[in-house]
Design a protein around this motif. Structure first.
Motif, PDB file in Angstrom:
ATOM      1  N   ALA A  43       0.831  -1.204   0.000  1.00 17.65           N
ATOM      2  CA  ALA A  43       0.000   0.000   0.000  1.00 17.65           C
ATOM      3  C   ALA A  43       0.863   1.252   0.000  1.00 17.65           C
ATOM      4  N   PRO A  58      -5.937   8.296  -1.373  1.00 18.68           N
ATOM      5  CA  PRO A  58      -6.538   7.077  -0.829  1.00 18.68           C
ATOM      6  C   PRO A  58      -5.700   5.855  -1.164  1.00 18.68           C
ATOM      7  N   ALA A  63      -5.617   1.654  -1.617  1.00 17.53           N
ATOM      8  CA  ALA A  63      -6.478   0.518  -1.982  1.00 17.53           C
ATOM      9  C   ALA A  63      -7.860   1.026  -2.389  1.00 17.53           C
ATOM     10  N   ASP A  64      -8.914   0.477  -1.804  1.00 12.15           N
ATOM     11  CA  ASP A  64     -10.282   0.841  -2.190  1.00 12.15           C
ATOM     12  C   ASP A  64     -10.926   1.803  -1.204  1.00 12.15           C
ATOM     13  N   ASN A  65     -10.121   2.519  -0.437  1.00  9.30           N
ATOM     14  CA  ASN A  65     -10.666   3.423   0.574  1.00  9.30           C
ATOM     15  C   ASN A  65     -11.148   4.730  -0.047  1.00  9.30           C
ATOM     16  N   ASP A  66     -12.074   5.395   0.661  1.00  5.13           N
ATOM     17  CA  ASP A  66     -12.648   6.648   0.190  1.00  5.13           C
ATOM     18  C   ASP A  66     -12.003   7.868   0.834  1.00  5.13           C
ATOM     19  N   SER A 107      -9.352  10.796   1.723  1.00  3.95           N
ATOM     20  CA  SER A 107      -8.352  11.595   1.027  1.00  3.95           C
ATOM     21  C   SER A 107      -8.227  12.909   1.778  1.00  3.95           C
ATOM     22  N   VAL A 130      -5.577   4.281   5.362  1.00  2.36           N
ATOM     23  CA  VAL A 130      -6.594   4.613   4.362  1.00  2.36           C
ATOM     24  C   VAL A 130      -6.159   5.740   3.434  1.00  2.36           C
TER      25      VAL A 130
END
Length: 246
Positions: free
Chosen positions: A115, A146, A148-151, A153, A239
């Motif tokens: 990551a 962000p 991976a698939d995180n929202d 920022s 995240v």
């Protein structure tokens, strides 16, 4: 050396005044201060902002003392302003960097390292040096991209104040959490040592940087999701992240 009891450490974490002996010990004992900082993370995470700041003490009504006297047979009365319960808490010393080792509790180190690489690639073009900060000194800013698939920022900016102290101003855009909280960190490039800065909530917040912290050694600004378990180490769940230009 007799350390503070768990009860006194809990009171200190709640920012309650301590007896003189415990307050003096806490001021000079790094081990006890580290315990208090660890407990304060959970306190700050669940605190309601409107009630988190200390307010003026509210004296109980006279009927409280009358009830105590009636039940115990002992005359009770509140202490006056001339004889407060606890001495004034000494002013805290300048904050020093608390470097914690990385101990993942929920993800292998390999995933976190991956990551980190992904975040560095995504955010490579988002780093900038901004001129004319709050006191006219150059400051460094970085986008928090962000992972991976995180929202989540945001953006982090290092500001040098007129008195020479440094702060990081963070703008976080992230979904609310129920049983967890966000925490902001400064991490070295090897993802081994990290400095916790505090609990961060969606929106804009300012965090004071330790006076002895070398940003060249800890250039990664990281936002993690932490469980309410009292463990001061990084959860391993990041995240958002960006790398400062130092």
């Amino acid at each position: 050396m007799q350390h503070c009891t768990p009860e006194q450490l809990a009171l200190a974490a709640l920012r309650e005044p301590l007896p003189a002996d415990d307050s003096a010990h806490l001021a000079g004992c790094e081990q006890c201060r580290a315990e208090v900082r660890s407990l304060q993370r959970s306190v700050d995470a669940v605190a309601v902002p409107q009630f988190a700041a200390a307010g003026a003490p509210v004296p109980p009504p006279p009927r409280v003392w009358e009830a105590i006297a009636a039940a115990t047979g002992v005359t009770a009365a509140p202490r006056t302003a001339d004889a407060p319960f606890a001495p004034e808490t000494p002013a805290p010393a300048a904050r020093e960097a608390e470097v914690l080792p990385f101990r993942s509790r929920r993800r292998p180190l390999l995933l976190v390292a991956a990551a980190l690489v992904a975040g560095a690639v995504v955010g490579a073009g988002a780093v900038a040096v901004v001129q004319n900060g709050d006191d006219g000194e150059p400051v460094t800013a970085v986008a928090l991209d962000p992972l991976a698939d995180n929202d989540a920022s945001g953006r982090a900016e290092i500001v040098v104040r007129d008195d020479g102290s440094r702060v990081v101003e963070v703008e976080l855009d992230a979904p609310p959490l129920d049983d967890e909280y966000y925490e902001i960190w400064l991490i070295d490039r090897d993802v081994v040592g990290m400095v916790p800065l505090g609990v961060v909530r969606p929106g804009r917040q300012t965090f004071e940087l330790p006076a002895d912290l070398d940003l060249g050694e800890f250039p990664l600004v990281d936002v993690s999701v932490e469980p309410l378990d009292g463990d001061p180490t990084h959860s391993g769940v990041s995240v958002a992240r960006g790398e400062l230009e130092t």
